[in-house]
Scaffold this motif. Sequence first.
Motif, PDB file in Angstrom:
ATOM      1  N   VAL A 111      25.062  55.437  59.339  1.00 22.62           N
ATOM      2  CA  VAL A 111      25.401  56.065  60.532  1.00 22.62           C
ATOM      3  C   VAL A 111      24.144  56.408  61.220  1.00 22.62           C
ATOM      4  O   VAL A 111      23.312  57.419  60.550  1.00 22.62           O
ATOM      5  N   TRP A 130      28.767  54.265  61.908  1.00 25.23           N
ATOM      6  CA  TRP A 130      29.520  55.593  62.428  1.00 25.23           C
ATOM      7  C   TRP A 130      28.141  56.323  63.040  1.00 25.23           C
ATOM      8  O   TRP A 130      26.882  56.679  63.259  1.00 25.23           O
ATOM      9  N   VAL A 132      27.425  59.353  65.676  1.00 24.76           N
ATOM     10  CA  VAL A 132      27.165  60.397  65.182  1.00 24.76           C
ATOM     11  C   VAL A 132      27.870  61.180  66.708  1.00 24.76           C
ATOM     12  O   VAL A 132      28.755  62.209  66.878  1.00 24.76           O
ATOM     13  N   SER A 195      33.683  57.701  68.089  1.00 23.22           N
ATOM     14  CA  SER A 195      33.068  58.676  66.126  1.00 23.22           C
ATOM     15  C   SER A 195      34.076  58.760  66.009  1.00 23.22           C
ATOM     16  O   SER A 195      33.456  58.349  64.240  1.00 23.22           O
ATOM     17  N   ASP A 196      35.268  59.865  65.491  1.00 23.95           N
ATOM     18  CA  ASP A 196      36.229  59.879  65.365  1.00 23.95           C
ATOM     19  C   ASP A 196      36.533  58.660  63.964  1.00 23.95           C
ATOM     20  O   ASP A 196      36.974  58.809  62.553  1.00 23.95           O
ATOM     21  N   GLN A 198      34.957  56.270  63.507  1.00 22.93           N
ATOM     22  CA  GLN A 198      34.113  56.169  62.943  1.00 22.93           C
ATOM     23  C   GLN A 198      33.529  56.973  61.573  1.00 22.93           C
ATOM     24  O   GLN A 198      33.994  56.139  60.574  1.00 22.93           O
ATOM     25  N   ARG A 199      33.894  57.982  61.587  1.00 24.67           N
ATOM     26  CA  ARG A 199      33.662  58.639  60.940  1.00 24.67           C
ATOM     27  C   ARG A 199      34.389  58.524  59.482  1.00 24.67           C
ATOM     28  O   ARG A 199      34.671  58.922  58.603  1.00 24.67           O
ATOM     29  N   ARG A 201      36.284  55.791  59.092  1.00 25.61           N
ATOM     30  CA  ARG A 201      35.756  54.521  57.992  1.00 25.61           C
ATOM     31  C   ARG A 201      34.757  54.480  57.100  1.00 25.61           C
ATOM     32  O   ARG A 201      35.167  54.369  56.245  1.00 25.61           O
ATOM     33  N   LEU A 202      34.220  55.739  57.641  1.00 26.74           N
ATOM     34  CA  LEU A 202      32.946  56.019  56.594  1.00 26.74           C
ATOM     35  C   LEU A 202      33.730  56.969  54.992  1.00 26.74           C
ATOM     36  O   LEU A 202      33.242  56.622  54.265  1.00 26.74           O
TER      37      LEU A 202
END
Length: 275
Positions: A111, A130, A132, A195-196, A198-199, A201-202
């Motif tokens: 991140v 991610w 951010v 970005s969303d 990626q978030r 997936r986190l």
Amino acid sequence: MPESHISIEAAASAIRQADALIITAGAGMGVDSGLPDFRGPQGFWRAYPMYEQLGLHFEEAANPRHFHDDPGFAWGFYGHRLNLYRKTVPHQGFALLLEWAQRLALEYFVVTSNVDGQFQTAGFDARRIWEVHGSIHRLQCIQPCNTSISANNADPVVDPDTMRATRLPRCESCGEVARPNILMFGDGDWLADDSDRQRARLETFLHSLAAKRLVVLEIGAGTALPTIRNLSESIARQFNGRCVRVNPRESRIASPHISISEAALPALLAMQKLI
């Protein structure tokens, strides 16, 4: 034994015993690669002396209104950064982190508030990152006319004396000026879709941890914009993990978490001897 060595030993021990590693990184992660961290006006002006003559701070240069009012000025700043990031080689610490994850069979996720793409350049799986605040390596329309986000293949030419750019990138859909897909100051037009994703997936990664032992290794995240610091502590608290905070000036964190008052690369090299 010096306190710094005790902290290094504790951090190395925690990583050796972990099942999963979340690397959270701020601007300090890139300093050892030669990238500026823009800490305060003096740090920004050292990197961009022309803006000192203009009396501009980072927050003023990184404002999306410039893409509407004076795109040559806006792309002077972001074009210079784009060219710098493209030619910068990630420092050895990136390779060490990836090697630890592979050798210790650690599930990992990155991140970062950085927009420079250094983790991808260093070989980290893009599906485990991610960003951010987005990435300078992606483009969107300044309007935006649609929700399209594309790869930044632009080649802006920047005059180093005036910090103004020519050959401005254009939106492929409407022909308007394009801008980096980065969250800027006072930005209501940033397209956060990438970005969303990626978030998301986190979040999937975090909920797969179950009872696994987690270490959150935070590197170079300051207090001026505490997004990464807050996230590191939140993840560690929510998933019963330990947070290792590496920062030469602002490393303090409450026990049982670990504070290392070092820059990124020296701290990672010291840990490497024990991992």
